[in-house]
Design a protein around this motif. Structure first.
Motif, PDB file in Angstrom:
ATOM      1  N   MET A   1      -7.093  -1.111   2.838  1.00 54.59           N
ATOM      2  CA  MET A   1      -6.761  -2.145   3.816  1.00 54.59           C
ATOM      3  C   MET A   1      -7.812  -2.223   4.918  1.00 54.59           C
ATOM      4  SD  MET A   1      -4.138  -3.983   3.022  1.00 54.59           S
ATOM      5  CE  MET A   1      -3.978  -4.812   4.595  1.00 54.59           C
ATOM      6  N   LYS A   2      -8.433  -1.100   5.239  1.00 50.53           N
ATOM      7  CA  LYS A   2      -9.447  -1.086   6.296  1.00 50.53           C
ATOM      8  C   LYS A   2     -10.673  -1.916   5.924  1.00 50.53           C
ATOM      9  CE  LYS A   2      -8.175   3.609   7.793  1.00 50.53           C
ATOM     10  NZ  LYS A   2      -8.652   5.018   7.911  1.00 50.53           N
ATOM     11  N   VAL A   3     -10.920  -2.072   4.623  1.00 48.81           N
ATOM     12  CA  VAL A   3     -12.103  -2.817   4.175  1.00 48.81           C
ATOM     13  C   VAL A   3     -11.714  -4.085   3.412  1.00 48.81           C
ATOM     14  CG1 VAL A   3     -13.724  -0.895   4.180  1.00 48.81           C
ATOM     15  CG2 VAL A   3     -12.259  -1.229   2.189  1.00 48.81           C
ATOM     16  N   SER A   4     -10.456  -4.488   3.530  1.00 49.34           N
ATOM     17  CA  SER A   4      -9.992  -5.746   2.930  1.00 49.34           C
ATOM     18  C   SER A   4     -10.081  -6.811   4.016  1.00 49.34           C
ATOM     19  CB  SER A   4      -8.559  -5.596   2.408  1.00 49.34           C
ATOM     20  OG  SER A   4      -8.502  -4.665   1.350  1.00 49.34           O
ATOM     21  N   THR A   5     -11.186  -7.524   4.037  1.00 49.77           N
ATOM     22  CA  THR A   5     -11.518  -8.362   5.193  1.00 49.77           C
ATOM     23  C   THR A   5     -11.332  -9.856   4.973  1.00 49.77           C
ATOM     24  OG1 THR A   5     -13.841  -8.361   4.509  1.00 49.77           O
ATOM     25  CG2 THR A   5     -13.154  -6.650   6.061  1.00 49.77           C
ATOM     26  N   ASN A   6     -10.799 -10.248   3.826  1.00 45.71           N
ATOM     27  CA  ASN A   6     -10.535 -11.668   3.595  1.00 45.71           C
ATOM     28  C   ASN A   6      -9.139 -11.806   2.989  1.00 45.71           C
ATOM     29  OD1 ASN A   6     -10.721 -11.684   0.541  1.00 45.71           O
ATOM     30  ND2 ASN A   6     -12.791 -10.989   1.018  1.00 45.71           N
ATOM     31  N   PRO A   7      -8.559 -12.998   3.017  1.00 44.00           N
ATOM     32  CA  PRO A   7      -7.181 -13.160   2.544  1.00 44.00           C
ATOM     33  C   PRO A   7      -6.950 -12.700   1.108  1.00 44.00           C
ATOM     34  CG  PRO A   7      -7.830 -15.074   3.825  1.00 44.00           C
ATOM     35  CD  PRO A   7      -9.066 -14.241   3.655  1.00 44.00           C
ATOM     36  N   ASP A   8      -7.911 -12.917   0.220  1.00 45.89           N
ATOM     37  CA  ASP A   8      -7.715 -12.509  -1.169  1.00 45.89           C
ATOM     38  C   ASP A   8      -7.553 -11.002  -1.305  1.00 45.89           C
ATOM     39  OD1 ASP A   8      -8.037 -14.530  -3.644  1.00 45.89           O
ATOM     40  OD2 ASP A   8      -9.033 -15.356  -1.887  1.00 45.89           O
ATOM     41  N   MET A   9      -8.446 -10.251  -0.673  1.00 43.59           N
ATOM     42  CA  MET A   9      -8.324  -8.797  -0.752  1.00 43.59           C
ATOM     43  C   MET A   9      -7.120  -8.303   0.041  1.00 43.59           C
ATOM     44  SD  MET A   9     -10.148  -7.245  -2.888  1.00 43.59           S
ATOM     45  CE  MET A   9      -9.491  -5.658  -2.352  1.00 43.59           C
ATOM     46  N   GLN A  10      -6.787  -8.991   1.112  1.00 42.84           N
ATOM     47  CA  GLN A  10      -5.632  -8.582   1.907  1.00 42.84           C
ATOM     48  C   GLN A  10      -4.338  -8.696   1.107  1.00 42.84           C
ATOM     49  OE1 GLN A  10      -6.203 -11.095   5.311  1.00 42.84           O
ATOM     50  NE2 GLN A  10      -7.834  -9.808   6.141  1.00 42.84           N
ATOM     51  N   VAL A  11      -4.183  -9.789   0.342  1.00 40.70           N
ATOM     52  CA  VAL A  11      -2.938  -9.913  -0.424  1.00 40.70           C
ATOM     53  C   VAL A  11      -2.937  -8.959  -1.621  1.00 40.70           C
ATOM     54  CG1 VAL A  11      -2.451 -12.278   0.321  1.00 40.70           C
ATOM     55  CG2 VAL A  11      -3.748 -11.906  -1.794  1.00 40.70           C
ATOM     56  N   ALA A  12      -4.105  -8.757  -2.241  1.00 42.18           N
ATOM     57  CA  ALA A  12      -4.166  -7.844  -3.385  1.00 42.18           C
ATOM     58  C   ALA A  12      -3.819  -6.421  -2.958  1.00 42.18           C
ATOM     59  CB  ALA A  12      -5.552  -7.886  -4.024  1.00 42.18           C
ATOM     60  N   THR A  13      -4.424  -5.973  -1.871  1.00 46.03           N
ATOM     61  CA  THR A  13      -4.160  -4.616  -1.395  1.00 46.03           C
ATOM     62  C   THR A  13      -2.741  -4.496  -0.855  1.00 46.03           C
ATOM     63  OG1 THR A  13      -6.501  -4.437  -0.810  1.00 46.03           O
ATOM     64  CG2 THR A  13      -5.021  -2.772   0.082  1.00 46.03           C
ATOM     65  N   SER A  14      -2.293  -5.512  -0.129  1.00 49.47           N
ATOM     66  CA  SER A  14      -0.935  -5.482   0.427  1.00 49.47           C
ATOM     67  C   SER A  14       0.113  -5.389  -0.673  1.00 49.47           C
ATOM     68  CB  SER A  14      -0.683  -6.736   1.275  1.00 49.47           C
ATOM     69  OG  SER A  14      -1.509  -6.756   2.416  1.00 49.47           O
ATOM     70  N   TYR A  15      -0.142  -6.064  -1.779  1.00 49.93           N
ATOM     71  CA  TYR A  15       0.798  -6.038  -2.903  1.00 49.93           C
ATOM     72  C   TYR A  15       1.020  -4.616  -3.401  1.00 49.93           C
ATOM     73  CZ  TYR A  15       2.241  -6.506  -7.811  1.00 49.93           C
ATOM     74  OH  TYR A  15       2.876  -6.367  -9.016  1.00 49.93           O
ATOM     75  N   TRP A  16      -0.072  -3.919  -3.723  1.00 57.51           N
ATOM     76  CA  TRP A  16       0.072  -2.556  -4.247  1.00 57.51           C
ATOM     77  C   TRP A  16       0.533  -1.586  -3.161  1.00 57.51           C
ATOM     78  CZ3 TRP A  16       0.318  -1.798  -9.266  1.00 57.51           C
ATOM     79  CH2 TRP A  16      -0.291  -2.727 -10.121  1.00 57.51           C
ATOM     80  N   LEU A  17       0.117  -1.810  -1.933  1.00 60.02           N
ATOM     81  CA  LEU A  17       0.581  -0.970  -0.830  1.00 60.02           C
ATOM     82  C   LEU A  17       2.083  -1.135  -0.639  1.00 60.02           C
ATOM     83  CD1 LEU A  17       0.097   0.880   1.599  1.00 60.02           C
ATOM     84  CD2 LEU A  17      -0.578  -1.143   2.927  1.00 60.02           C
ATOM     85  N   TYR A  18       2.544  -2.368  -0.673  1.00 60.61           N
ATOM     86  CA  TYR A  18       3.979  -2.638  -0.520  1.00 60.61           C
ATOM     87  C   TYR A  18       4.778  -1.941  -1.617  1.00 60.61           C
ATOM     88  CZ  TYR A  18       8.408  -5.179  -0.450  1.00 60.61           C
ATOM     89  OH  TYR A  18       9.744  -5.494  -0.410  1.00 60.61           O
ATOM     90  N   MET A  19       4.331  -2.089  -2.859  1.00 60.02           N
ATOM     91  CA  MET A  19       5.090  -1.498  -3.963  1.00 60.02           C
ATOM     92  C   MET A  19       5.044   0.028  -3.918  1.00 60.02           C
ATOM     93  SD  MET A  19       4.847  -4.000  -7.198  1.00 60.02           S
ATOM     94  CE  MET A  19       3.210  -3.534  -7.687  1.00 60.02           C
ATOM     95  N   THR A  20       3.921   0.569  -3.474  1.00 56.36           N
ATOM     96  CA  THR A  20       3.826   2.021  -3.338  1.00 56.36           C
ATOM     97  C   THR A  20       4.834   2.525  -2.308  1.00 56.36           C
ATOM     98  OG1 THR A  20       1.479   1.997  -3.941  1.00 56.36           O
ATOM     99  CG2 THR A  20       2.276   3.912  -2.729  1.00 56.36           C
ATOM    100  N   LEU A  21       4.914   1.841  -1.177  1.00 57.04           N
ATOM    101  CA  LEU A  21       5.866   2.236  -0.139  1.00 57.04           C
ATOM    102  C   LEU A  21       7.309   2.110  -0.630  1.00 57.04           C
ATOM    103  CD1 LEU A  21       4.062   0.620   2.914  1.00 57.04           C
ATOM    104  CD2 LEU A  21       4.569   3.064   2.656  1.00 57.04           C
ATOM    105  N   ARG A  22       7.598   1.068  -1.384  1.00 57.65           N
ATOM    106  CA  ARG A  22       8.949   0.919  -1.923  1.00 57.65           C
ATOM    107  C   ARG A  22       9.274   2.044  -2.898  1.00 57.65           C
ATOM    108  NH1 ARG A  22      12.002  -3.668  -0.940  1.00 57.65           N
ATOM    109  NH2 ARG A  22      13.591  -2.203  -1.677  1.00 57.65           N
ATOM    110  N   ARG A  23       8.292   2.440  -3.700  1.00 59.91           N
ATOM    111  CA  ARG A  23       8.516   3.553  -4.625  1.00 59.91           C
ATOM    112  C   ARG A  23       8.748   4.864  -3.877  1.00 59.91           C
ATOM    113  NH1 ARG A  23       7.742   2.802 -10.168  1.00 59.91           N
ATOM    114  NH2 ARG A  23       8.137   0.599 -10.568  1.00 59.91           N
ATOM    115  N   LEU A  24       8.186   4.960  -2.683  1.00 59.04           N
ATOM    116  CA  LEU A  24       8.382   6.156  -1.857  1.00 59.04           C
ATOM    117  C   LEU A  24       9.654   6.074  -1.016  1.00 59.04           C
ATOM    118  CD1 LEU A  24       4.694   6.697  -0.685  1.00 59.04           C
ATOM    119  CD2 LEU A  24       6.022   8.249  -2.143  1.00 59.04           C
TER     120      LEU A  24
END
Length: 288
Positions: A162-185
């Motif tokens: 997320m620290k190096v996801s600097t445009n909307p495309d990378m932000q949504v891609a990283t946010s997607y997997w980050l969100y699901m990881t947090l839900r799994r935790l």
């Protein structure tokens, strides 16, 4: 592994290079021929080796691509790009432990360095690259950990991404997997924070599937809209949406529905898609 197979799935099934439409195959073969010529003209050139490996992989010869990157690492042991690309193809071929080793090495090599835009081998509709070397390293490392079920390590990697996801495309891609990881935790409150900046007005070039899933998780897009989209002709998009929908069922306590959707994802021939591999991983963890 059976002759001709590129990998064994996480469920133990042989995987072969998928068929490509004739026009696409012809285009990929022409580009591989040029990349091969460039490599043969200067086999020590780092960029030439990378493109030789990438063009080889686009035609489904992932094992040869891995061998090319292994040669590249011998010649350029301090070039993080080689480990990043080999790590990606280790994920493709379900060699997750090897992928983690490579991607961690790549992360070490770029620590403290200025990030760089990574050129696209398969350009989007606007021809604008949306990822960088460092975002790709952390993104793929997070994915490898996620597929292994090591969600704590995946969380660490995606936070770095997320620290190096600097445009909307990378932000949504990283946010997607980050969100699901947090839900799994089980970290639902933290996961909700990830969704907060996501909105329908974001200018997305290529990661529409991730964007739509995040909007669904946020309650701003109905499930029915994604189900219709998931029935389209884009195999990678179908795997992305299918896995995201199945995972939504899983972390909301509907394992039977999740399993059904995951199995539907595996009907796609696009077994290199991350959603496909993730569906395999979940079915394997379910003991299916």
């Amino acid at each position: 592994m059976p002759p001709g197979a590129q990998a064994l799935s996480l469920l133990g099934e042989a995987l072969y290079a998928p068929e490509l439409p004739q026009e696409i195959r012809a285009d990929y073969e022409a580009k591989l021929a040029q990349a091969t010529a460039d490599y043969r003209a200067d086999p020590d050139d780092a960029d030439a080796i990378i493109w030789y490996g990438r063009r080889t992989a686009y035609l489904g010869d992932y094992l040869k691509a891995i061998a090319i990157y292994s040669e590249a690492i011998e010649k350029h042991p301090d070039d993080a790009r080689m480990y990043r690309h080999r790590g990606h193809r280790y994920i493709t071929t379900r060699q997750l432990d090897a992928a983690i080793i490579d991607l961690r090495k790549a992360a070490q090599l770029v620590a403290g360095a200025e990030d760089q835009v990574e050129p696209d081998g398969l350009p989007n509709a606007l021809g604008i690259p949306t990822s960088t070397l460092q975002s790709n390293i952390w993104y793929h490392l997070g994915l490898a950990y996620y597929l292994k079920g090591d969600f704590e390590s995946a969380l660490e990697a995606y936070r770095e991404c997320m620290k190096v996801s600097t445009n909307p495309d990378m932000q949504v891609a990283t946010s997607y997997w980050l969100y699901m990881t947090l839900r799994r935790l089980g970290s639902e409150d933290e996961a909700s924070i990830v969704l907060a900046p996501i909105d329908a007005e974001m200018e997305i070039i290529e990661n529409d599937g991730y964007h739509q899933l995040l909007l669904m998780y946020k309650g701003e897009l109905p499930l029915e809209a994604l189900l219709t989209e998931a029935e389209g002709d884009d195999g990678v998009q179908n795997a992305t949406l299918g896995y995201g929908i199945g995972n939504w069922h899983a972390y909301n306590g509907r394992p039977k529905q999740a399993e059904t959707v995951f199995r539907t994802v595996l009907h796609s021939p696009q077994w290199a898609a991350f959603g496909y591999i993730a569906a395999e991983a979940d079915l394997e963890r379910m003991g299916r």
